[in-house]
Each structure stands twice: as structure tokens, then as C-alpha cells.
Write a protein that holds these residues in place. Structure first.
Motif, PDB file in Angstrom:
ATOM      1  N   GLY A   1      37.189  44.583  44.609  1.00 22.63           N
ATOM      2  CA  GLY A   1      36.082  43.805  44.074  1.00 22.63           C
ATOM      3  C   GLY A   1      35.557  44.412  42.794  1.00 22.63           C
ATOM      4  N   PHE A   2      35.367  43.555  41.803  1.00 25.58           N
ATOM      5  CA  PHE A   2      34.824  44.012  40.526  1.00 25.58           C
ATOM      6  C   PHE A   2      33.882  42.960  39.971  1.00 25.58           C
ATOM      7  CE2 PHE A   2      38.750  41.782  39.781  1.00 25.58           C
ATOM      8  CZ  PHE A   2      38.502  40.981  38.685  1.00 25.58           C
ATOM      9  N   CYS A   3      33.002  43.370  39.063  1.00 25.56           N
ATOM     10  CA  CYS A   3      32.064  42.439  38.445  1.00 25.56           C
ATOM     11  C   CYS A   3      32.814  41.548  37.464  1.00 25.56           C
ATOM     12  CB  CYS A   3      30.955  43.200  37.724  1.00 25.56           C
ATOM     13  SG  CYS A   3      29.818  42.105  36.827  1.00 25.56           S
ATOM     14  N   SER A   4      32.634  40.232  37.609  1.00 35.90           N
ATOM     15  CA  SER A   4      33.325  39.282  36.731  1.00 35.90           C
ATOM     16  C   SER A   4      32.731  39.245  35.329  1.00 35.90           C
ATOM     17  CB  SER A   4      33.301  37.887  37.341  1.00 35.90           C
ATOM     18  OG  SER A   4      31.965  37.429  37.467  1.00 35.90           O
ATOM     19  N   VAL A   5      31.556  39.853  35.143  1.00 39.30           N
ATOM     20  CA  VAL A   5      30.928  39.861  33.822  1.00 39.30           C
ATOM     21  C   VAL A   5      31.325  41.110  33.038  1.00 39.30           C
ATOM     22  CG1 VAL A   5      28.732  39.845  32.552  1.00 39.30           C
ATOM     23  CG2 VAL A   5      28.997  38.462  34.634  1.00 39.30           C
ATOM     24  N   CYS A   6      31.093  42.296  33.606  1.00 39.42           N
ATOM     25  CA  CYS A   6      31.352  43.538  32.873  1.00 39.42           C
ATOM     26  C   CYS A   6      32.637  44.246  33.289  1.00 39.42           C
ATOM     27  CB  CYS A   6      30.173  44.493  33.001  1.00 39.42           C
ATOM     28  SG  CYS A   6      29.901  45.104  34.686  1.00 39.42           S
TER      29      CYS A   6
END
Length: 128
Positions: free
Chosen positions: A67-72
Motif C-alpha cells: 500500500g502506498f499513497c496515490s498522491v505522493c
């Protein structure tokens, strides 16, 4: 209570338990996902509250989803694909905002580590 977030702050989380000692993973996938080796701690999934879940993007590999942030793009979570069998999630140590009260326990997949660094801290190492 341990708090953390991604770089831009769109995803925040709380962990309502003590943090087990983290491991540093040197496998190729963790190095590609994080940009170096990845240090994470495995916590019971039901002890984690995530805010901004709409900004978490999951990428599935052969054994886990990441899981990772889709923005940064911050690397945040690592979940085993068999979520019924494994009731925990791994959280990247670098995502915690507060002191964690824990310390690195061991290195894993050191046979896959990058050639540009050495592991010299004296902690136990697992080849795989």
C-alpha cells in the motif's frame, strides 16, 4: 498510540498497540518499492486505523500487496495476500510521526541486498 502519515498527509494512521521490533528487508521487491531496503513492523490488523483510505493504492505481488499513497507515492503498508490466515499488516517504520519505542531486530533477504551498501550493525541476518 502510535501515529503516522504519508509525505503529503493525505493518508494518516494510528496503531493502538506496542510496536514489535521491526525487520529490515533487502529483497528486490522491497528495494524497488521503497528505493532502498525497507524497515517495517508487523502489527495486528485490528490495531490499525487508517484515515484517507481512498488515497491508498494497493499493488499486488506474488505473496503480498503493498500500500502506498496515490498522491505522493509514500510506501506505507505491506499485507500478506492470505489475509484470513495472517491477521497482521506491516507498516513502514519511516511513516511513523512519533517516537516508536522500538529498534531494528534483524535483516532479512540479505542475499538479495544491493551492492551499493554494507550491513554493518551486527544484527542477525537471514539469507532469505
Amino acid at each position: 498510540m502510535h501515529k503516522g502519515s504519508c509525505l503529503c498527509g493525505k493518508v494518516t494512521f494510528e496503531v493502538d498497540c506496542d510496536l514489535p521490533p521491526p525487520s529490515a528487508c533487502h529483497c528486490r521487491q522491497c528495494r524497488k518499492h521503497s528505493g532502498h531496503f525497507e524497515a517495517s513492523t508487523d502489527v495486528p490488523r485490528d490495531a490499525v486505523t487508517v484515515h484517507g483510505e481512498a488515497y491508498v493504492t494497493w499493488y499486488a505481488t506474488n505473496k503480498a500487496r503493498r500500500g502506498f499513497c496515490s498522491v505522493c507515492g509514500s510506501s506505507l503498508f505491506w499485507d500478506p495476500l492470505d489475509r484470513e490466515k495472517h491477521k497482521w499488516t506491516a507498516i513502514a517504520m519511516g511513516a511513523f510521526d512519533t517516537p516508536t519505542g522500538t529498534a531494528l531486530e534483524r535483516h532479512i533477504f540479505v542475499s538479495d541486498k544491493g551492492d551499493y551498501y554494507e550491513i554493518a550493525d551486527g544484527l542477525p541476518r537471514n539469507e532469505q
